[in-house]
Scaffold this motif. Structure first.
Motif, PDB file in Angstrom:
ATOM      1  N   VAL A  23       0.839  -1.204   0.000  1.00 38.48           N
ATOM      2  CA  VAL A  23       0.000   0.000   0.000  1.00 38.48           C
ATOM      3  C   VAL A  23       0.872   1.251   0.000  1.00 38.48           C
ATOM      4  N   ASN A  63       2.518   1.766  -3.493  1.00 28.89           N
ATOM      5  CA  ASN A  63       1.562   2.178  -4.518  1.00 28.89           C
ATOM      6  C   ASN A  63       0.999   3.568  -4.282  1.00 28.89           C
ATOM      7  N   SER A  64       1.160   4.089  -3.071  1.00 27.35           N
ATOM      8  CA  SER A  64       0.673   5.445  -2.807  1.00 27.35           C
ATOM      9  C   SER A  64       1.516   6.507  -3.500  1.00 27.35           C
ATOM     10  N   ARG A  79      -2.187   6.649 -10.936  1.00 30.98           N
ATOM     11  CA  ARG A  79      -3.328   5.737 -10.888  1.00 30.98           C
ATOM     12  C   ARG A  79      -3.237   4.623 -11.925  1.00 30.98           C
ATOM     13  N   ASN A 119      -0.436  12.110  -4.796  1.00 32.03           N
ATOM     14  CA  ASN A 119      -1.588  11.329  -4.348  1.00 32.03           C
ATOM     15  C   ASN A 119      -2.048  11.741  -2.955  1.00 32.03           C
ATOM     16  N   TYR A 120      -1.105  12.113  -2.102  1.00 33.80           N
ATOM     17  CA  TYR A 120      -1.469  12.542  -0.747  1.00 33.80           C
ATOM     18  C   TYR A 120      -2.191  13.889  -0.782  1.00 33.80           C
ATOM     19  N   GLY A 162      -5.627  13.092  -1.948  1.00 34.42           N
ATOM     20  CA  GLY A 162      -6.405  12.471  -0.880  1.00 34.42           C
ATOM     21  C   GLY A 162      -6.887  13.469   0.148  1.00 34.42           C
ATOM     22  N   GLY A 175      -4.341   5.650  -6.833  1.00 35.36           N
ATOM     23  CA  GLY A 175      -3.189   6.290  -6.211  1.00 35.36           C
ATOM     24  C   GLY A 175      -3.591   7.093  -4.993  1.00 35.36           C
ATOM     25  N   MET A 207      -4.780   4.745  -2.212  1.00 34.86           N
ATOM     26  CA  MET A 207      -3.692   4.167  -1.426  1.00 34.86           C
ATOM     27  C   MET A 207      -3.115   5.191  -0.457  1.00 34.86           C
ATOM     28  N   ALA A 208      -3.008   6.442  -0.886  1.00 31.45           N
ATOM     29  CA  ALA A 208      -2.503   7.487  -0.002  1.00 31.45           C
ATOM     30  C   ALA A 208      -3.419   7.677   1.202  1.00 31.45           C
ATOM     31  N   VAL A 265      -2.791   4.915   3.667  1.00 34.78           N
ATOM     32  CA  VAL A 265      -1.568   5.154   4.441  1.00 34.78           C
ATOM     33  C   VAL A 265      -1.829   6.159   5.553  1.00 34.78           C
TER      34      VAL A 265
END
Length: 280
Positions: free
Chosen positions: A31, A34-35, A39, A60-61, A64, A245, A248-249, A252
């Motif tokens: 995870v 992949n973050s 995508r 990605n973060y 998110g 993407g 996954m972020a 996390v």
């Protein structure tokens, strides 16, 4: 048997432990890796290391965190987890102390009721619980804290009861002789000695409350989203598309608080339960 032979005999155990550790850590690492991918590559090359055009850094973060309601859901989950775990520890430790010290048929029956609640499947009471919550207007963040107290009481009372039985009664009698009333005796004398068990209960309950999806979804719905509900709703993108993407972020970000909490508290679990406080 010399030292070398003993070490050779332990090799299979070490190999097994390493294999189990890898089996648990690998999904988390997958995870995390992949973050940092776009995508497209999360879907087509999930096991590849993020490099070159795959690597998108913290994009990605940022996506998110920009998803509507994510930060609010995160803070709501923090509040619900802290309130629920705090109430569970306080209420169940006091209950366990009462059940151990006040011996009688009623207290013994109550103890077995708490233990029995541990083996009742949630699906058996799910409909009734939802009806009662809606009937008494508990479908809010205050009501779900009480629901968590009810579902978490069985295991917590069981753990606290086992420890309190090992605490010598003479300590409490000495406190009462010094002028402490029952509440003072509990908070000044008993509760500090419950610290290892309290932290163990806190870790178990915090992991459950923080990661729980079904209860917040049934009680709070999508209006007051918690982290698991927010992540699930974020998966349902427009026309069935999902930005894996960013997804996954978000996973996390949801994992980090509980891991940090566990790392900070694990030393108390390793210490275990104290053998007693009176030395003869």
């Amino acid at each position: 048997m010399n030292v070398m032979e003993k070490r050779r005999n332990l090799v299979p155990a070490y190999v097994l432990l390493i294999f189990l550790a890898a089996a648990f850590i690998f999904p988390i690492l997958l995870v995390l890796v992949n973050s940092f991918k776009s995508r497209l590559y999360v879907s087509t090359q999930p096991f590849a290391w993020p490099k070159g055009e795959m690597f998108v850094g913290l994009e990605n973060y940022i996506k998110g965190l920009s998803i509507s309601g994510f930060v609010t859901a995160f803070l709501r989950s923090v509040w619900i987890s802290l309130a629920s775990v705090g109430l569970i520890i306080l209420a169940t430790s006091m209950t366990a102390w009462y059940l151990v010290r006040v011996k009688g048929k009623i207290t013994k029956l109550l103890y077995f009721v708490f233990v029995f609640s541990m083996i009742v499947p949630f699906q058996m009471v799910m409909y009734t619980m939802t009806f009662v919550v809606n009937r008494f207007n508990f479908a809010n963040i205050w009501g779900i804290v009480l629901v968590y107290l009810g579902f978490g009481a069985g295991l917590s009372v069981f753990m606290f009861t086992g420890f309190i039985k090992s605490i010598p009664l003479e300590i409490e009698e000495a406190a009462m002789i010094d002028g402490c009333n029952p509440l003072q005796t509990y908070f000044i004398v008993v509760f500090p000695m419950l610290k290892p068990t309290a932290i163990t209960v806190a870790i178990l309950q915090a992991m459950w409350v923080w990661n729980d999806y079904l209860l917040p979804y049934l009680i709070l719905g999508s209006e007051h989203k918690t982290m698991p509900v927010a992540i699930q709703l974020a998966m349902n993108g427009a026309y069935g598309s999902t930005d894996y993407g960013a997804f996954m972020a978000m996973l996390v970000l949801s994992i980090i608080p509980i891991i940090v909490f566990y790392i900070c508290s694990q030393k108390y679990i390793i210490k275990g339960v104290i053998a007693g406080a009176v030395k003869g």
